[in-house]
Design a protein around this motif. Sequence first.
Motif, short mmCIF file in Angstrom:
data_model
loop_
_atom_site.label_atom_id
_atom_site.label_comp_id
_atom_site.label_asym_id
_atom_site.label_seq_id
_atom_site.Cartn_x
_atom_site.Cartn_y
_atom_site.Cartn_z
N VAL A 49 4.11 -10.08 28.90
CA VAL A 49 4.26 -9.19 27.75
C VAL A 49 5.75 -8.93 27.57
CG1 VAL A 49 3.77 -6.90 26.86
CG2 VAL A 49 2.00 -8.15 28.12
N VAL A 50 6.31 -9.46 26.51
CA VAL A 50 7.76 -9.32 26.32
C VAL A 50 8.13 -8.58 25.05
CG1 VAL A 50 8.55 -11.23 27.77
CG2 VAL A 50 7.75 -11.70 25.46
N SER A 51 7.37 -8.78 23.97
CA SER A 51 7.77 -8.12 22.73
C SER A 51 7.52 -6.62 22.83
CB SER A 51 6.98 -8.69 21.54
OG SER A 51 5.69 -8.12 21.48
N GLU A 52 8.33 -5.87 22.15
CA GLU A 52 8.21 -4.41 22.19
C GLU A 52 6.86 -3.95 21.67
OE1 GLU A 52 9.65 -1.63 23.40
OE2 GLU A 52 10.70 -3.18 24.53
N GLN A 53 6.36 -4.66 20.65
CA GLN A 53 5.09 -4.28 20.05
C GLN A 53 3.94 -4.45 21.05
OE1 GLN A 53 4.31 -6.41 16.43
NE2 GLN A 53 2.29 -5.47 16.12
N GLU A 54 3.92 -5.61 21.71
CA GLU A 54 2.89 -5.84 22.73
C GLU A 54 3.04 -4.85 23.86
OE1 GLU A 54 1.85 -10.52 23.23
OE2 GLU A 54 3.87 -9.92 23.84
N ARG A 55 4.28 -4.65 24.27
CA ARG A 55 4.55 -3.80 25.42
C ARG A 55 4.07 -2.37 25.16
NH1 ARG A 55 7.96 -3.68 29.94
NH2 ARG A 55 8.75 -1.58 30.22
N SER A 56 4.33 -1.93 23.97
CA SER A 56 3.90 -0.59 23.58
C SER A 56 2.38 -0.47 23.63
CB SER A 56 4.44 -0.29 22.18
OG SER A 56 3.82 0.84 21.65
N ALA A 57 1.71 -1.54 23.20
CA ALA A 57 0.24 -1.51 23.17
C ALA A 57 -0.33 -1.45 24.59
CB ALA A 57 -0.31 -2.73 22.43
N VAL A 58 0.17 -2.30 25.46
CA VAL A 58 -0.40 -2.33 26.81
C VAL A 58 0.05 -1.11 27.61
CG1 VAL A 58 -0.66 -4.84 26.84
CG2 VAL A 58 1.41 -3.80 27.80
N ALA A 59 1.22 -0.57 27.30
CA ALA A 59 1.68 0.61 28.03
C ALA A 59 0.74 1.79 27.80
CB ALA A 59 3.11 0.98 27.61
N ARG A 60 0.10 1.81 26.63
CA ARG A 60 -0.82 2.91 26.34
C ARG A 60 -2.08 2.86 27.20
NH1 ARG A 60 1.03 2.22 20.95
NH2 ARG A 60 -0.68 0.82 20.43
N THR A 61 -2.32 1.74 27.87
CA THR A 61 -3.46 1.71 28.78
C THR A 61 -3.23 2.64 29.97
OG1 THR A 61 -2.56 -0.10 30.15
CG2 THR A 61 -3.92 -0.72 28.25
N GLY A 62 -1.95 2.96 30.22
CA GLY A 62 -1.65 3.85 31.33
C GLY A 62 -1.73 3.18 32.69
N VAL A 63 -1.80 1.85 32.71
CA VAL A 63 -1.92 1.18 34.00
C VAL A 63 -0.64 1.38 34.80
CG1 VAL A 63 -1.13 -1.09 33.12
CG2 VAL A 63 -2.57 -0.96 35.17
N THR A 64 -0.81 1.77 36.05
CA THR A 64 0.35 1.98 36.91
C THR A 64 0.14 1.22 38.20
OG1 THR A 64 -0.66 3.95 37.84
CG2 THR A 64 0.89 4.28 36.03
N PRO A 65 1.18 0.58 38.69
CA PRO A 65 1.06 -0.12 39.97
C PRO A 65 1.17 0.88 41.12
CG PRO A 65 3.28 -0.33 39.13
CD PRO A 65 2.53 0.50 38.13
N TRP A 66 0.76 0.43 42.26
CA TRP A 66 0.80 1.32 43.42
C TRP A 66 2.11 1.26 44.19
CZ3 TRP A 66 -4.44 1.19 46.41
CH2 TRP A 66 -5.43 1.64 45.55
N VAL A 67 2.75 0.11 44.10
CA VAL A 67 3.90 -0.12 44.96
C VAL A 67 5.15 0.40 44.28
CG1 VAL A 67 5.19 -1.88 46.20
CG2 VAL A 67 2.73 -2.11 45.92
N GLY A 68 6.07 0.92 45.13
CA GLY A 68 7.27 1.56 44.60
C GLY A 68 8.23 0.61 43.93
#
Lengths: 153, 153
Positions: free
Chosen positions: A109-128
């Motif tokens: 996911v590189v484009s800002e538009q795509e990134r914004s869409a997937v960021a809204r899923t709220g997925v967060t990784p566990w590792v620092g």
Amino acid sequence: MTDGDEPQRSTAEPLVEELAEAESLALVAGQDIGRIAFSGRFGLTVWPVNYRLHEGSIVFRTGRDSPMDEDLRTGLEHGEYQVAFEVDQIESGAREGWSVLIRGPAHHVVSEQERSAVARTGVTPWVGGPKEHYIQIVPTRITGRRIRQPGRS
Amino acid sequence: MTDGDEPQRSTAEPLVEELAEAESLALVAGQDIGRIAFSGRFGLTVWPVNYRLHEGSIVFRTGRDSPMDEDLRTGLEHGEYQVAFEVDQIESGAREGWSVLIRGPAHHVVSEQERSAVARTGVTPWVGGPKEHYIQIVPTRITGRRIRQPGRS
């Protein structure tokens, strides 16, 4: 028991049910940990990741600091790399459960538009560390199955 | 938060610890469900299986009836096929857990002597039908890591 008979366990033989794509995705939507599998520098690699289902695709994040993430990024940097993503829920005691296998290209996911869409899923990784890179797997093939013990609903 | 800062989550950054081989195997010994990954007819394939750790190797059984087993057997019939085997234990709520990845050739247990030895592990598959074939993965590479939240023991 004679040779040729099916071996009798302490329980009757479990029922195996193939799952349709829609049901498989519905099960995947209810979980948040899956296992990404890909051909990495050291051979086949399988790691658990935190994910979200986003419009029928798997979304997870990778960073730039851990060996796992370096390996994954390296493996994935050749454009649309084919990966597999497995999700399951298994009750070891009951010997029941389901598993779903999603195959498809891993899209960066590189484009800002795509990134914004997937960021809204709220997925967060566990590792620092900075986890700024989103990977999206758009399924080309979805298979699933469920194992149940007879007599249980 | 400004660009360039590390994103602040509701928890502090977790601790990532690489696990030594011995500790990884000890963790694997305490579980009985893992995920076998291999290159199958339809691409990368990952399935949960019931296993036992037997003298440092992974032992599980496959049958001859289900699509999963057919696929796995087909993939593995080319002699010593390289596979990966993943075991993890993850507390999704606590965002903690560990995962171990074992890589190595998948050895078909054919001789009566070998078969007798691995049969004593008592490993049983979940899926119905004759499960007469044992697969043994002798690790060539074992990696593991543990994720903990800071402030927890």
